[in-house]
Design an enzyme around this catalytic site. Structure first.
Site, PDB file in Angstrom:
ATOM      1  N   HIS A 144      40.155  37.071  39.593  1.00  0.00           N
ATOM      2  CA  HIS A 144      39.113  36.072  39.825  1.00  0.00           C
ATOM      3  C   HIS A 144      39.690  34.665  40.024  1.00  0.00           C
ATOM      4  O   HIS A 144      39.048  33.811  40.634  1.00  0.00           O
ATOM      5  CB  HIS A 144      38.156  36.006  38.634  1.00  0.00           C
ATOM      6  CG  HIS A 144      37.136  37.100  38.592  1.00  0.00           C
ATOM      7  ND1 HIS A 144      36.467  37.546  39.699  1.00  0.00           N
ATOM      8  CD2 HIS A 144      36.649  37.817  37.534  1.00  0.00           C
ATOM      9  CE1 HIS A 144      35.619  38.507  39.347  1.00  0.00           C
ATOM     10  NE2 HIS A 144      35.719  38.690  38.057  1.00  0.00           N
TER      11      HIS A 144
ATOM     12  N   ASP B  61      32.496  39.641  42.086  1.00  0.00           N
ATOM     13  CA  ASP B  61      32.008  40.833  41.389  1.00  0.00           C
ATOM     14  C   ASP B  61      30.892  41.446  42.220  1.00  0.00           C
ATOM     15  O   ASP B  61      29.720  41.255  41.946  1.00  0.00           O
ATOM     16  CB  ASP B  61      31.501  40.490  39.995  1.00  0.00           C
ATOM     17  CG  ASP B  61      32.628  40.247  39.023  1.00  0.00           C
ATOM     18  OD1 ASP B  61      33.565  41.066  38.992  1.00  0.00           O
ATOM     19  OD2 ASP B  61      32.594  39.246  38.292  1.00  0.00           O
TER      20      ASP B  61
ATOM     21  N   TYR C 101      36.910  42.479  22.964  1.00  0.00           N
ATOM     22  CA  TYR C 101      38.110  42.832  23.728  1.00  0.00           C
ATOM     23  C   TYR C 101      39.110  43.507  22.793  1.00  0.00           C
ATOM     24  O   TYR C 101      39.813  44.447  23.186  1.00  0.00           O
ATOM     25  CB  TYR C 101      38.710  41.566  24.327  1.00  0.00           C
ATOM     26  CG  TYR C 101      40.009  41.746  25.092  1.00  0.00           C
ATOM     27  CD1 TYR C 101      40.013  41.903  26.470  1.00  0.00           C
ATOM     28  CD2 TYR C 101      41.241  41.706  24.436  1.00  0.00           C
ATOM     29  CE1 TYR C 101      41.193  42.037  27.177  1.00  0.00           C
ATOM     30  CE2 TYR C 101      42.433  41.849  25.135  1.00  0.00           C
ATOM     31  CZ  TYR C 101      42.406  42.011  26.503  1.00  0.00           C
ATOM     32  OH  TYR C 101      43.589  42.154  27.200  1.00  0.00           O
TER      33      TYR C 101
ATOM     34  N   HIS D  96      41.516  42.625  35.968  1.00  0.00           N
ATOM     35  CA  HIS D  96      40.250  42.259  36.611  1.00  0.00           C
ATOM     36  C   HIS D  96      40.055  40.743  36.566  1.00  0.00           C
ATOM     37  O   HIS D  96      39.730  40.111  37.582  1.00  0.00           O
ATOM     38  CB  HIS D  96      39.115  42.982  35.882  1.00  0.00           C
ATOM     39  CG  HIS D  96      37.743  42.620  36.328  1.00  0.00           C
ATOM     40  ND1 HIS D  96      36.860  43.546  36.835  1.00  0.00           N
ATOM     41  CD2 HIS D  96      37.056  41.439  36.319  1.00  0.00           C
ATOM     42  CE1 HIS D  96      35.708  42.951  37.122  1.00  0.00           C
ATOM     43  NE2 HIS D  96      35.808  41.673  36.811  1.00  0.00           N
ATOM     44  N   GLU D  97      40.253  40.158  35.390  1.00  0.00           N
ATOM     45  CA  GLU D  97      40.013  38.719  35.232  1.00  0.00           C
ATOM     46  C   GLU D  97      41.014  37.887  36.024  1.00  0.00           C
ATOM     47  O   GLU D  97      40.654  36.861  36.612  1.00  0.00           O
ATOM     48  CB  GLU D  97      40.055  38.346  33.750  1.00  0.00           C
ATOM     49  CG  GLU D  97      38.958  38.971  32.909  1.00  0.00           C
ATOM     50  CD  GLU D  97      37.560  38.600  33.380  1.00  0.00           C
ATOM     51  OE1 GLU D  97      37.369  37.476  33.895  1.00  0.00           O
ATOM     52  OE2 GLU D  97      36.660  39.425  33.249  1.00  0.00           O
TER      53      GLU D  97
END
Length: 359
Positions: free
Chosen positions: A295, A306, A269, A291-292
């Site tokens: 979730h 996903d 990362y 994105h994370e």
């Protein structure tokens, strides 16, 4: 592997890759059959029902035991750092089996009836390149859970005892994360505003509809992400700057444990991703974190899944799937930022100025 229950979602999902979708008439076929072994223990049988042998990425598919949602590196249709350990070849007509216990990744101590099903996309590989995707769907399996026995199953997620992995004591990484989260706030807020008031054509490109109710849901989720990313000392999630649970792999950037509302970054990362991408739909630290965050169900419920990775796969989804797809939000936020930068540059040019913020 994705097993969706009526009340919860257990996810170990498909890779973050791009590539042209293979035409349906040329795509191999997988049959996925779920059956109950004993209480919460499930068997999946994956059969290659096509005419050709196939090689596919099995990370985040059956036989991948990590109970996390991962983001992996892709570039120019290739998985970066892809090794033979991540690949499986399945000869035409042959099957692979996987047994797992769904109680290891979710609290099923209340028992009762649960319906399971599995669906998603598997990247197909030739050489070191992903050349297409294989969409798969399983049967629906309804089972009765014995609450007492389910509560006795050991959880898959057990924190490591090395406390250094559970905090951001690295000052360099802490500074990088601070900048990434600040950028995530900006991206998410801008994308939320665009979802509500921006181009209907651009919104439809990613979310496949222009109806107001969907635009409000997308905006609300992005606003929740912005709020969470701005809460560095409190909030709904725990965000580690290192691999707190030991689930990082060669090409994994970050992962989320939805059951714990926990996010962790992997080493690459920091070493691979730029703070903000220069190209349209390119990966960077801010969109990866965005994105994370989507979730995590405590950020906005339900948490996303996903269902597709990268522009080609994500924009091939239906509207209902796109709204629940994590990467669709990251891609939309990325393109809205670049659109704003282009407008800023055009404004400066019209005023006879030279902008340093070219998109």
């Amino acid at each position: 592997m994705r097993l969706a229950a009526r009340f919860s979602v257990f996810l170990v999902l498909v890779q973050h890759v791009v590539g042209k979708l293979v035409k349906v008439d040329k795509t191999p076929s997988f049959d996925v059959t779920l059956s109950q072994v004993d209480n919460t223990r499930i068997k999946a049988v994956v059969t290659n029902t096509g005419h050709d042998d196939v090689t596919f990425v099995h990370l985040n598919f059956f036989r991948d035991s990590a109970p996390v949602k991962k983001v992996t590196i892709y570039q120019n249709g290739k998985l970066q750092g892809l090794t033979s350990e991540a690949l499986t070849m399945l000869v035409a007509g042959e099957s692979l089996e996987d047994e797992f216990d769904i109680a290891t990744t979710s609290d099923l101590s209340h028992g009762g009836s649960v319906t399971l099903r599995s669906s998603g996309l598997v990247p197909l590989v030739k050489g070191d390149s992903v050349f297409g995707y294989l969409r798969y769907h399983s049967n629906s399996l309804t089972i009765e859970i014995d609450a007492v026995r389910a509560s006795q199953v050991a959880k898959a997620v057990v924190p490591l005892m090395r406390r250094a992995n559970l905090s951001c004591s690295n000052s360099t990484r802490k500074a990088i994360m601070g900048k990434a989260l600040s950028n995530t706030v900006s991206l998410a807020n801008a994308a939320a505003h665009a979802a509500l008031f921006g181009s209907t054509t651009k919104f439809s490109e990613y979310f496949k509809t222009t109806i107001n109710a969907t635009r409000q849901v997308v905006a609300a989720r992005l606003q929740a992400v912005a709020k969470e990313a701005g809460s560095t000392t409190s909030g709904a999630t725990t965000y580690y700057c290192a691999d707190a649970y030991g689930y990082c792999e060669t090409n994994v950037l970050a992962y989320t444990l939805p059951a714990l509302n926990l996010i962790a970054n992997c080493d690459i990362y920091y070493s691979y991703l730029p703070a903000m991408a220069g190209g349209c739909h390119d990966q960077d630290q801010a969109t990866t974190s965005l994105h994370e965050f989507t979730h995590a169900p405590r950020v906005y419920s339900p948490g996303t899944e996903d269902l597709g990775y990268g522009y080609v796969s994500s924009t091939a989804l239906s509207s209902s799937d796109a709204v629940m797809n994590a990467d669709t939000y990251a891609l939309y936020a990325n393109v809205k930022r670049r659109s704003s930068e282009r407008k800023f540059r055009m404004l400066n040019v019209s005023e006879g100025k030279v902008s340093s913020k070219e998109g």
